[in-house]
Design an enzyme around this catalytic site. Structure first.
Site, PDB file in Angstrom:
ATOM      1  N   ASP A   8       0.926  -0.973   0.070  1.00  0.00           N
ATOM      2  CA  ASP A   8      -0.246  -0.143   0.082  1.00  0.00           C
ATOM      3  C   ASP A   8       1.288   1.188  -0.477  1.00  0.00           C
ATOM      4  OD1 ASP A   8      -1.922  -1.582   0.276  1.00  0.00           O
ATOM      5  OD2 ASP A   8      -2.768  -1.151   2.176  1.00  0.00           O
ATOM      6  N   ASP A 130     -15.434  -3.533  -0.348  1.00  0.00           N
ATOM      7  CA  ASP A 130     -14.752  -2.961   0.678  1.00  0.00           C
ATOM      8  C   ASP A 130     -15.787  -2.799   1.621  1.00  0.00           C
ATOM      9  OD1 ASP A 130     -11.650  -3.462  -0.188  1.00  0.00           O
ATOM     10  OD2 ASP A 130     -12.696  -1.469  -1.524  1.00  0.00           O
TER      11      ASP A 130
END
Length: 241
Positions: A8, A130
């Site tokens: 990330d 998500d």
């Protein structure tokens, strides 16, 4: 089931968030391309790369790191975070990104999702679902979409989506273990190739996921923090699954 290491990116550094909270981020490397090289040496074949700045619509910040990762690693790369128009898709295609992850756009812009499928094919388009408390989050997990994840999955199945990443945000970055029940329900209800994400802390977690009794086996598992914190040995995990 394949093991997919994650990087990330935030301000060109490899970081991990806690439950998606940008105020609770930990920096693990200022040279993320070296992490990708290490993952390849340990047997990984696919890298999960997320532009966290892009997810918040802070575009271009991680461009140099994304390019360097793409140029220096032999891994296939699936990339998400801020892909919300045709131009961004075309750019990532041009630099050699293998798979595009659409999250916010999959909820808010069905025309872009259709464009991606029509122009790049089902194998290269992945939708990130998500959710927390059953509701899909968008815009870098900072906004409620008001859409239940099961309703979104119904729409995705009708649209012809084959690949999804499902993240239980409440587990993400916690090392508390995956939401096995959610994955079991999804794999028994939908035709997707599913990648699990969130909460992986050990080889046992991976074994639990790989042994789920479902109509369709789990396609893959994303792991990040467990690797960075030394809780999981990537080479051993890959050879054990």
């Amino acid at each position: 089931m394949i093991i997919i290491p994650a990087i990330d990116l935030f301000d060109n550094c490899a970081v991990r968030l806690f439950k998606g909270n940008y105020k609770e981020k930990k920096i693990y490397s200022s040279e993320p391309w070296k992490l990708a090289e290490g993952f390849a040496k340990n047997g990984a074949t696919l890298l999960h790369l997320v532009d966290l700045n892009g997810a918040r619509n802070q575009l271009g910040i991680n461009e140099d790191s994304i390019l360097k990762i793409r140029k220096t690693t032999s891994l296939k790369v699936q990339l998400g975070g801020g892909i919300r128009d045709k131009e961004k898709l075309a750019y990532y295609d041009k630099i050699g990104i293998d798979r595009f992850i659409l999250g916010t756009a999959a909820v808010t812009d069905p025309d872009l999702l259709k464009f991606a499928l029509d122009n790049y094919g089902k194998e290269r388009v992945v939708v990130a679902v998500d959710a927390i408390d059953g509701i899909v989050k968008i815009a870098g997990w900072e906004k409620d979409s008001g859409v239940r994840y099961r309703d979104l999955m119904d729409r995705l199945a009708k649209a012809g989506i084959e690949h999804i990443v499902f993240t239980d945000i409440a587990q993400d970055g916690t090392l508390a273990g995956p939401n096995l029940k959610a994955y079991q329900e999804i794999l028994n209800s939908y035709p997707f190739q599913v990648i699990a994400s969130g909460g992986i802390s050990s080889l046992k977690d991976l074994m639990d996921l790989s042994s789920l009794k479902t109509k369709i086996p789990l396609y893959g598992v994303i792991t990040g923090k467990a690797l960075y914190e030394g809780k999981l040995d990537l080479a051993k995990a890959i050879s054990s699954i």
